[in-house]
Design a protein around this motif. Structure first.
Motif, PDB file in Angstrom:
ATOM      1  N   GLU A  83     -14.322 -61.747 128.319  1.00 32.98           N
ATOM      2  CA  GLU A  83     -13.804 -60.398 128.059  1.00 32.98           C
ATOM      3  C   GLU A  83     -14.199 -59.399 129.137  1.00 32.98           C
ATOM      4  OE1 GLU A  83     -13.911 -60.334 123.169  1.00 32.98           O
ATOM      5  OE2 GLU A  83     -15.522 -59.410 124.316  1.00 32.98           O
ATOM      6  N   LEU A  84     -15.181 -59.738 129.974  1.00 33.84           N
ATOM      7  CA  LEU A  84     -15.756 -58.721 130.858  1.00 33.84           C
ATOM      8  C   LEU A  84     -14.727 -58.145 131.818  1.00 33.84           C
ATOM      9  CD1 LEU A  84     -19.244 -60.299 131.682  1.00 33.84           C
ATOM     10  CD2 LEU A  84     -18.570 -58.797 129.799  1.00 33.84           C
ATOM     11  N   VAL A  85     -13.977 -58.969 132.493  1.00 33.99           N
ATOM     12  CA  VAL A  85     -13.000 -58.461 133.456  1.00 33.99           C
ATOM     13  C   VAL A  85     -11.791 -57.840 132.776  1.00 33.99           C
ATOM     14  CG1 VAL A  85     -11.445 -59.108 135.354  1.00 33.99           C
ATOM     15  CG2 VAL A  85     -13.766 -60.067 135.251  1.00 33.99           C
ATOM     16  N   PRO A  86     -11.147 -58.504 131.763  1.00 36.37           N
ATOM     17  CA  PRO A  86      -9.981 -57.850 131.120  1.00 36.37           C
ATOM     18  C   PRO A  86     -10.335 -56.527 130.468  1.00 36.37           C
ATOM     19  CG  PRO A  86     -10.085 -60.182 130.587  1.00 36.37           C
ATOM     20  CD  PRO A  86     -11.362 -59.866 131.267  1.00 36.37           C
ATOM     21  N   ARG A  87     -11.520 -56.396 129.918  1.00 38.40           N
ATOM     22  CA  ARG A  87     -11.891 -55.153 129.218  1.00 38.40           C
ATOM     23  C   ARG A  87     -12.544 -54.136 130.160  1.00 38.40           C
ATOM     24  NH1 ARG A  87     -14.832 -55.928 123.614  1.00 38.40           N
ATOM     25  NH2 ARG A  87     -14.381 -53.704 123.648  1.00 38.40           N
ATOM     26  N   LEU A  88     -12.454 -54.377 131.461  1.00 37.47           N
ATOM     27  CA  LEU A  88     -12.958 -53.415 132.466  1.00 37.47           C
ATOM     28  C   LEU A  88     -14.426 -53.106 132.239  1.00 37.47           C
ATOM     29  CD1 LEU A  88      -9.928 -50.953 132.610  1.00 37.47           C
ATOM     30  CD2 LEU A  88     -10.377 -52.969 134.002  1.00 37.47           C
ATOM     31  N   PHE A  89     -15.228 -54.180 132.126  1.00 40.00           N
ATOM     32  CA  PHE A  89     -16.673 -54.015 131.944  1.00 40.00           C
ATOM     33  C   PHE A  89     -17.241 -53.340 133.190  1.00 40.00           C
ATOM     34  CE2 PHE A  89     -20.692 -55.422 130.104  1.00 40.00           C
ATOM     35  CZ  PHE A  89     -21.538 -55.373 131.198  1.00 40.00           C
ATOM     36  N   ARG A  90     -17.989 -52.247 132.973  1.00 36.85           N
ATOM     37  CA  ARG A  90     -18.598 -51.533 134.093  1.00 36.85           C
ATOM     38  C   ARG A  90     -19.913 -50.906 133.656  1.00 36.85           C
ATOM     39  NH1 ARG A  90     -14.284 -48.953 132.055  1.00 36.85           N
ATOM     40  NH2 ARG A  90     -14.401 -46.723 131.520  1.00 36.85           N
ATOM     41  N   VAL A  91     -20.785 -50.703 134.659  1.00 36.23           N
ATOM     42  CA  VAL A  91     -22.121 -50.154 134.403  1.00 36.23           C
ATOM     43  C   VAL A  91     -22.271 -48.892 135.245  1.00 36.23           C
ATOM     44  CG1 VAL A  91     -24.589 -50.557 134.579  1.00 36.23           C
ATOM     45  CG2 VAL A  91     -23.072 -52.420 133.894  1.00 36.23           C
ATOM     46  N   ALA A  92     -22.707 -47.827 134.575  1.00 36.32           N
ATOM     47  CA  ALA A  92     -22.946 -46.562 135.270  1.00 36.32           C
ATOM     48  C   ALA A  92     -24.392 -46.163 135.093  1.00 36.32           C
ATOM     49  CB  ALA A  92     -22.025 -45.467 134.719  1.00 36.32           C
ATOM     50  N   SER A  93     -24.989 -45.673 136.182  1.00 36.09           N
ATOM     51  CA  SER A  93     -26.381 -45.213 136.135  1.00 36.09           C
ATOM     52  C   SER A  93     -26.429 -43.845 136.775  1.00 36.09           C
ATOM     53  CB  SER A  93     -27.288 -46.196 136.887  1.00 36.09           C
ATOM     54  OG  SER A  93     -28.621 -45.717 136.921  1.00 36.09           O
ATOM     55  N   LYS A  94     -26.711 -42.812 135.969  1.00 34.38           N
ATOM     56  CA  LYS A  94     -26.677 -41.432 136.444  1.00 34.38           C
ATOM     57  C   LYS A  94     -27.769 -41.209 137.497  1.00 34.38           C
ATOM     58  CE  LYS A  94     -26.918 -36.655 134.836  1.00 34.38           C
ATOM     59  NZ  LYS A  94     -27.124 -35.776 133.676  1.00 34.38           N
ATOM     60  N   GLY A  95     -27.349 -40.914 138.713  1.00 29.59           N
ATOM     61  CA  GLY A  95     -28.280 -40.562 139.780  1.00 29.59           C
ATOM     62  C   GLY A  95     -29.171 -41.706 140.244  1.00 29.59           C
ATOM     63  N   ARG A  96     -28.855 -42.964 139.835  1.00 26.06           N
ATOM     64  CA  ARG A  96     -29.727 -44.095 140.213  1.00 26.06           C
ATOM     65  C   ARG A  96     -29.100 -45.000 141.263  1.00 26.06           C
ATOM     66  NH1 ARG A  96     -34.116 -41.649 138.529  1.00 26.06           N
ATOM     67  NH2 ARG A  96     -34.259 -41.403 136.264  1.00 26.06           N
ATOM     68  N   GLY A  97     -27.935 -44.642 141.766  1.00 26.26           N
ATOM     69  CA  GLY A  97     -27.328 -45.452 142.815  1.00 26.26           C
ATOM     70  C   GLY A  97     -26.937 -46.815 142.291  1.00 26.26           C
ATOM     71  N   ASP A  98     -27.166 -47.825 143.120  1.00 26.84           N
ATOM     72  CA  ASP A  98     -26.789 -49.186 142.741  1.00 26.84           C
ATOM     73  C   ASP A  98     -28.021 -50.077 142.698  1.00 26.84           C
ATOM     74  OD1 ASP A  98     -25.653 -50.313 146.034  1.00 26.84           O
ATOM     75  OD2 ASP A  98     -27.305 -48.994 145.427  1.00 26.84           O
ATOM     76  N   LEU A  99     -29.087 -49.605 142.032  1.00 27.02           N
ATOM     77  CA  LEU A  99     -30.323 -50.397 141.976  1.00 27.02           C
ATOM     78  C   LEU A  99     -30.107 -51.697 141.223  1.00 27.02           C
ATOM     79  CD1 LEU A  99     -32.876 -47.537 141.224  1.00 27.02           C
ATOM     80  CD2 LEU A  99     -32.232 -48.493 143.436  1.00 27.02           C
ATOM     81  N   LEU A 100     -29.279 -51.656 140.171  1.00 29.37           N
ATOM     82  CA  LEU A 100     -29.040 -52.834 139.342  1.00 29.37           C
ATOM     83  C   LEU A 100     -27.554 -53.139 139.348  1.00 29.37           C
ATOM     84  CD1 LEU A 100     -31.337 -51.894 136.326  1.00 29.37           C
ATOM     85  CD2 LEU A 100     -31.882 -53.484 138.185  1.00 29.37           C
ATOM     86  N   GLU A 101     -27.227 -54.397 139.208  1.00 27.20           N
ATOM     87  CA  GLU A 101     -25.830 -54.818 139.217  1.00 27.20           C
ATOM     88  C   GLU A 101     -25.655 -55.937 138.197  1.00 27.20           C
ATOM     89  OE1 GLU A 101     -23.376 -53.272 141.231  1.00 27.20           O
ATOM     90  OE2 GLU A 101     -22.366 -54.262 139.582  1.00 27.20           O
ATOM     91  N   VAL A 102     -24.395 -56.147 137.770  1.00 29.44           N
ATOM     92  CA  VAL A 102     -24.078 -57.190 136.795  1.00 29.44           C
ATOM     93  C   VAL A 102     -23.121 -58.179 137.433  1.00 29.44           C
ATOM     94  CG1 VAL A 102     -23.028 -57.688 134.571  1.00 29.44           C
ATOM     95  CG2 VAL A 102     -24.417 -55.646 134.844  1.00 29.44           C
TER      96      VAL A 102
END
Length: 810
Positions: free
Chosen positions: A58-77
């Motif tokens: 489901e991750l790609v069809p449901r547009l799975f995304r992660v947002a981190s306010k002011g934290r840049g791209d420290l973590l990724e999925v």
């Protein structure tokens, strides 16, 4: 728990291990992880998709995304396996400074349907920062006359780590003169103090160099060093002294300039110039602190010199020196710890992070409309924020995690009532006085086809004169649809049915867009008095909705039919017919009757009879009844009367213009002895006609009463409809239309605006009521020769109309 343990900074490789803790917080649907700082790129953090209950597919069809306010791209999925991993270097000190708690807040958003999850990743501190002194060498000038146990404060080291990793201990290199004492600052750590244990002798040791080592509490421990250069002075033997070595002061932020912070008081037991003292900031005070505070060197007052903001710094450590004017001068030391108290000087911040607009008016209660986050830079109650919405809106706020909210639908929407909502989110802190901030969210309601087109009335009455031109516009129907766009686009059509043997569409049509109704052919009142049909209005929605309206089209009569003469009862056809009349008949004797009908209705079918003057101007002994058509004698016949009488009778209706027909009656005058049978037949025929007429009139009276009642009811209904409805487009021709009603016994009309005064030739004038009964059988009368002449053309109708004078109605 796997612990990340550095062996030695910059000398040994980091060995990374950690344990993932994933726990769902009660009622909040959130996930918590932890990892040590400085973890390498690609380090496993957690199976975030599995822990959130999401399928990997489901991750790609449901547009799975992660947002981190002011934290840049420290973590990724990784969207292939749903694993959260370290994407770039995480430095806890850079991320959170010296805060005791340090977390990265992730907002996980999936669409179709929209779901929001909050993930908290706690960053654990590791001992990666050694203690650091602000200078590499500290200089101290100490007079040789200073007594034992004199204390000399030193600048301590700082450690960017927290907890045990920042707990410092100090060690002084071995020497004969000084020992090291540690002063605990209230919740502020420790700082070192040199204590004189052996008197100094400048002549023996003019200068001492010691090494001060700071060690933190990490495992393994890290150290920092500073060189202490002690200059032994030979001079003034009493230094100024403060009454305390450490002063603690509390003050509120935003204090005005020149506000007094503290008034220091030092004393020197010397005399003269050696007693005079000067206050100053120590060289250990950083420039940023010097800009915030101002020292009065004469009085020892410390005052505010710049803006004090709790959010910038909540504590200040000020090292103060007091120096006498002796030669050489002696110096005393103290430390002022200024604690800044928070004030409610920061309004909350409201951020709308995601919107799902517009909202369909049939959206289910609980649908998420927007995601909202709030924050406040203040601390304590001043930073506790509550949110509220504009009252009387069909929405509500649902708290999802700490200061995160979802704006959801709380009750059903109706675009036709209100198509746009200006929702104002108000965030208010708990300070005194409280501060607030607002954010406006414009929620547009999308239309669905939930309203059928509606007519202003369920039924309309239309009056149309007969003989209208083909394609004549007779009426306009209009329906309104409360929906919008395609859902409000209305088209019109006829509800097809049969009118007799023909289809309705052969009589009328309706324009699909304008709703204009047209008569496709001339209408004939004599053929069709009332045309009743329905028009359908249907919108362009999916599925379409519709409604019907009924139109009653009354065809009004025009005078388009001339009177038609009926043949005599004996069955004679056209041509000259004779009638025998005995000379012995007296005045007022009925000798013949002219019968005629008119296919029209009302005044147009009301017939009158006139006897045309004879040729030569001779006065005829006969007359004709104005409304009966009966030919009777005006006087007794005598020998002077011509034996053959030719009478010309003009039959005329009351239309405008009037149409006429003429009849020729030939009467033969005979002596009494010569035509007894004829006279007998004539008398018998007249008596039979009168008897039949009496029977017919009884039925006519009953029919007239019934039709009169129906007419009154119809007129009342029509008047009420005309008063309640707006004026409509009606008949094609000019003139005021008259409502015509139909009954089983024929057609009739009665005008209160026009009264006909009829003269029968004898007696006073009489007011007439007309009744036309096409279904009645003609009364038997004596045979009369009739010549038909029609002005403007005439024809015989299947239904014969009779004109009856009231004096003959029993």
């Amino acid at each position: 728990m796997l612990v990340y343990r550095p062996i030695r900074q910059r000398t040994q490789r980091l060995l990374l291990s950690f344990l993932l803790i994933a726990a769902w917080e009660t009622g909040s649907s959130q996930v918590h992880y932890s990892l040590p700082e400085e973890a390498k790129h690609g380090t496993f953090v957690g199976r975030i998709a599995q822990d959130l209950g999401l399928e990997l597919a489901e991750l790609v069809p449901r547009l799975f995304r992660v947002a981190s306010k002011g934290r840049g791209d420290l973590l990724e999925v990784n969207l292939q396996n749903g694993i959260l991993f370290v994407n770039s270097r995480i430095d806890r000190e850079e991320l959170c400074g010296r805060s005791a708690e340090c977390s990265i807040h992730l907002e996980v958003i999936v669409d179709r349907p929209l779901q929001v999850f909050h993930v908290e990743v706690e960053v654990k501190d590791i001992n990666d920062n050694p203690p650091v002194f602000s200078v590499s060498e500290q200089k101290l000038s100490i007079y040789e006359s200073r007594p034992l146990d004199t204390r000399f404060p030193l600048e301590g080291a700082s450690d960017a780590d927290i907890g045990e990793n920042a707990m410092l201990t100090y060690r002084l290199s071995p020497n004969d003169f000084f020992t090291l004492d540690i002063i605990n600052k209230k919740d502020k750590g420790k700082f070192p103090v040199l204590v004189l244990r052996k008197l100094l002798d400048r002549e023996e040791n003019p200068q001492l160099q010691l090494l001060l080592t700071a060690t933190d509490g990490g495992k393994p421990e890290l150290t920092g060093f500073v060189t202490l250069l002690i200059l032994v002075l030979d001079a003034n033997d009493n230094a100024p002294l403060f009454d305390r070595s450490v002063y603690e002061v509390k003050m509120y932020e935003n204090s005005a300039n020149q506000t007094l912070v503290i008034w220091l008081n030092a004393s020197d037991v010397d005399e003269g110039i050696n007693k005079e003292i000067i206050y100053s900031f120590s060289s250990l005070v950083p420039p940023s602190t010097r800009r915030k505070f101002l020292m009065n060197e004469s009085t020892g007052e410390i005052r505010v010199n710049d803006a004090i903001d709790f959010e910038d710094s909540n504590t200040y450590e000020i090292h103060v020196e007091v120096t006498d004017k002796g030669n050489p001068p002696m110096v005393g030391h103290c430390t002022v710890l200024v604690e800044i108290l928070d004030e409610n000087d920061n309004s909350p911040e409201v951020v709308v992070t995601s919107l799902a607009l517009p909202v369909r008016e049939d959206a289910q209660v609980g649908t998420v409309i927007a995601l909202i986050s709030v924050s406040d830079r203040d601390s304590g109650a001043n930073g506790q924020v509550t949110c509220s919405l504009t009252p009387h809106v069909p929405f509500k706020l649902v708290s999802t995690f700490k200061n995160y909210y979802s704006l959801v639908l709380d009750s059903a929407l109706d675009r036709e009532s209100l198509e746009n909502y200006e929702v104002v989110v108000t965030a208010r802190d708990a300070g005194s006085p409280s501060l607030s901030a607002t954010a406006s969210v414009s929620v547009e309601v999308a239309d669905v086809n939930d309203n059928a087109p509606a007519f202003a009335q369920p039924e309309y009455t239309v009056l149309v004169k007969e003989n209208n031109p083909p394609g004549c516009h007779i009426f306009t129907v209009s329906a309104r649809d409360a929906d919008a766009q395609e859902n409000a686009l209305v088209s019109y059509s006829l509800v097809e049915r049969r009118v007799g043997e023909r289809a309705l569409s052969s009589y009328v049509s309706v324009h699909a867009e304008s709703g204009k109704v047209y008569a496709l052919q001339p209408l004939d009142h004599e053929e069709l008095e009332l045309l009743q049909f329905q028009v359908s209005a249907r919108d362009a929605g999916v599925p379409p909705l519709g409604s019907n309206v009924t139109l009653q089209v009354f065809v009004l009569d025009e005078n388009d039919n001339a009177p038609a003469l009926l043949p005599p009862g004996s069955g004679g056809g056209a041509g000259a017919l004779s009638q025998l009349v005995a000379r012995s008949v007296g005045a007022g004797h009925v000798v013949a009757k002219v019968r005629a009908v008119d296919a029209d209705s009302g005044y147009n079918a009301w017939l009158s009879y006139e006897l045309q003057p004879a040729a030569g101007g001779a006065r005829s002994p006969f007359r004709v009844g104005l409304y009966t058509g009966e030919i009777s004698t005006t006087r007794a016949l005598d020998e002077a009367d011509a034996p053959r009488q030719r009478l010309l009778v003009l039959v005329k209706d009351h239309g405008e213009p009037a149409l006429t027909a003429t009849a020729t009656v030939l009467l033969s005058l005979e002596d009494s002895g010569q035509a007894p049978k004829a006279s007998s037949r004539a008398s018998t025929g007249a008596a039979g006609a009168e008897a039949a007429l009496v029977d017919v009139n009884v039925y006519l009276i009953i029919a007239i009463c019934a039709v009169s009642s129906l007419l009154v009811l119809t007129l009342l209904l029509y008047t009420a409809l005309r008063c309640s409805a707006p004026p409509s487009e009606g008949a094609c021709g000019p003139g005021k239309p008259t409502l015509v009603c139909s009954s089983a016994v024929g057609s009739w009309s009665y005008s209160q605006q026009r009264r006909q005064r009829v003269c029968s030739g004898e007696g006073p004038p009489k007011a007439d009521l007309m009744a036309f009964s096409p279904s009645l059988t003609p009364c038997p009368l004596p045979d009369v020769e009739v010549e038909e002449q029609s002005a403007g053309g005439s024809h015989l109708s299947k239904d014969g109309n009779y004109s009856i004078h009231p004096e003959h109605i029993q």
